[in-house]
Design a protein around this motif. Structure first.
Motif, PDB file in Angstrom:
ATOM      1  N   LYS A  14     -52.284   0.505 -14.832  1.00 43.35           N
ATOM      2  CA  LYS A  14     -52.088   1.450 -13.724  1.00 43.35           C
ATOM      3  C   LYS A  14     -53.043   1.242 -12.561  1.00 43.35           C
ATOM      4  CE  LYS A  14     -49.230   3.928 -16.300  1.00 43.35           C
ATOM      5  NZ  LYS A  14     -47.775   3.757 -16.097  1.00 43.35           N
ATOM      6  N   TYR A  15     -52.523   1.571 -11.390  1.00 43.63           N
ATOM      7  CA  TYR A  15     -53.355   1.751 -10.176  1.00 43.63           C
ATOM      8  C   TYR A  15     -53.824   3.189 -10.216  1.00 43.63           C
ATOM      9  CZ  TYR A  15     -53.018   3.622  -5.301  1.00 43.63           C
ATOM     10  OH  TYR A  15     -53.166   4.308  -4.133  1.00 43.63           O
ATOM     11  N   TRP A  16     -55.134   3.402 -10.219  1.00 44.63           N
ATOM     12  CA  TRP A  16     -55.625   4.783 -10.233  1.00 44.63           C
ATOM     13  C   TRP A  16     -56.940   4.835  -9.477  1.00 44.63           C
ATOM     14  CZ3 TRP A  16     -52.892   8.858 -10.620  1.00 44.63           C
ATOM     15  CH2 TRP A  16     -53.453  10.104 -10.905  1.00 44.63           C
ATOM     16  N   SER A 104     -41.550   7.224  -4.855  1.00 42.82           N
ATOM     17  CA  SER A 104     -42.202   6.796  -3.610  1.00 42.82           C
ATOM     18  C   SER A 104     -42.336   5.276  -3.580  1.00 42.82           C
ATOM     19  CB  SER A 104     -43.558   7.476  -3.424  1.00 42.82           C
ATOM     20  OG  SER A 104     -44.458   7.064  -4.417  1.00 42.82           O
ATOM     21  N   SER A 136     -46.974   3.951   0.324  1.00 43.76           N
ATOM     22  CA  SER A 136     -47.367   4.454  -0.986  1.00 43.76           C
ATOM     23  C   SER A 136     -47.885   3.235  -1.734  1.00 43.76           C
ATOM     24  CB  SER A 136     -46.138   5.036  -1.694  1.00 43.76           C
ATOM     25  OG  SER A 136     -46.475   5.497  -2.980  1.00 43.76           O
ATOM     26  N   GLY A 137     -49.069   3.327  -2.297  1.00 43.49           N
ATOM     27  CA  GLY A 137     -49.709   2.143  -2.883  1.00 43.49           C
ATOM     28  C   GLY A 137     -48.772   1.352  -3.785  1.00 43.49           C
TER      29      GLY A 137
END
Ligand code: PMV
Length: 333
Positions: A14-16, A104, A136-137
């Motif tokens: 994940k991107y977090w 998104s 959105s990333g």
């Protein structure tokens, strides 16, 4: 008018957390899988007579906050490329919006491709990815099909922060279980900002990410289902643990989420091959082994799917294969 389709993606790592909120630059890299069944189709045209951008979502005028988010994104492109006209944008999702199904991601990937193409630009996919990231990333990953890696990059201007396909042809499947269709209470942006700012577990998340990314690349290359699945599940739970330790806590799960997680663990204990991942919402996505070359389910996977979708918490499901890159549908390229 230009029409494009971009597919949603679900992160395995994940991107977090952001290092730059305005440019949507991540603190860590991520790896995702693009899904065939979940996509956004966007039709966009610039119109010199418009006094502001217009946005229609699934046939209805969108909320003012969504319209402003889209308009703000189009402003970035207008100011960079020296373009003046406002746009009419019609966007359709094949799945519920804002419920942690990465709407998104597909939406901003489609918007970036449609908006630049309608301006007469023919940008390289990596460049469209960089623009989509600013909407959105996770959208930067939806320009590409299959397994995709978004390298975090180091430059303050974000020029080295975009996604690239991993070129691994391994047709694992993902079963998306929709448990609730309500909009989430805390968006991913707020959730990650709060985690970065206040969670004592966030440094542990960051410190472990390079190893997770390296392990994931190697396990994908080896097409090792257990290794990919267990690392994917571990990484998602670690992300949610860091969020839960924020103040105030960020908790995306509902009782149904936990019920499905326990079912997945029970199924694994019985010998079923299935692993969970969860994003900024209550729904659960389940990684399943590839179907046979003729796209027939093996009897074992068929049983796993039936046990999962029979749970009363599951309102809707999407059985997804690997999805393709974002594409222009009209005019025919
Ligand atoms: O791109 P955003 O702001 O919707 O953030 C996505 C965050 C997660 O879905 C939780 C993780 C990811 O990498 O997609």
């Amino acid at each position: 008018m230009i029409t494009v389709r971009a597919h949603s993606n679900i992160a395995l790592i994940k991107y977090w957390g952001k290092r730059d909120a305005a440019l949507k630059l991540p603190l860590n890299g991520s790896i995702s899988l693009t899904l065939d069944q979940l996509y956004t189709e966007t039709r966009l045209g610039y119109d010199p007579s418009l006094r502001r951008d217009q946005l229609f979502l699934n046939g209805e005028p969108a909320s003012e906050s969504m319209r402003q988010r889209v308009s703000g994104f189009l402003d970035l492109l207008r100011s960079h490329f020296g373009f003046q006209h406002f746009a009419e944008v019609h966007s359709h999702n094949s799945f519920p919006t804002g419920a942690g199904l990465a709407s998104s991601a597909s939406a901003f990937a489609a918007l970036a491709l449609a908006a630049t193409t309608a301006q007469g630009l023919q940008l390289a996919p990596a460049e469209v990815s960089r623009w989509a990231r600013q909407g959105s990333g996770s959208a930067c990953r939806s320009l590409f099909g299959g397994f995709v890696e978004w390298r975090a990059g180091e430059r303050p201007d974000g020029q080295d922060s975009f996604a690239q396909p991993l070129e691994i042809a391994w047709p694992v499947q993902m079963l998306v279980l929709v448990l609730q269709q309500q909009h989430k209470a805390v968006g991913s942006g707020d959730g990650m900002a709060r985690t970065v700012a206040s969670s004592p577990l966030y440094p542990g998340w960051l410190a472990s990410i390079e190893a997770d990314l390296a392990d994931m690349r190697a396990s994908l290359q080896a097409q090792d289902f257990e290794a990919v699945g267990s690392l994917m599940e571990h990484n998602a739970l670690k992300m949610h643990a860091s969020a839960l330790a924020a103040r105030p806590a960020v908790l995306y799960w509902q009782p149904e989420t936990l019920a499905i997680l326990h079912l997945i663990w029970q199924l694994r204990a019985e010998g079923h091959a299935c692993y969970a991942t969860l994003d900024a919402g209550p729904n659960v996505k389940v990684l399943l082994p590839p179907a046979s070359p003729a796209m027939q389910q093996t009897p074992a996977t068929q049983q796993t799917i039936e046990r999962l979708i029979a749970h009363p918490a599951v309102q809707q499901h999407f059985l997804c294969q690997m999805g393709p890159a974002a594409q222009i549908l009209e005019p025919n390229p």
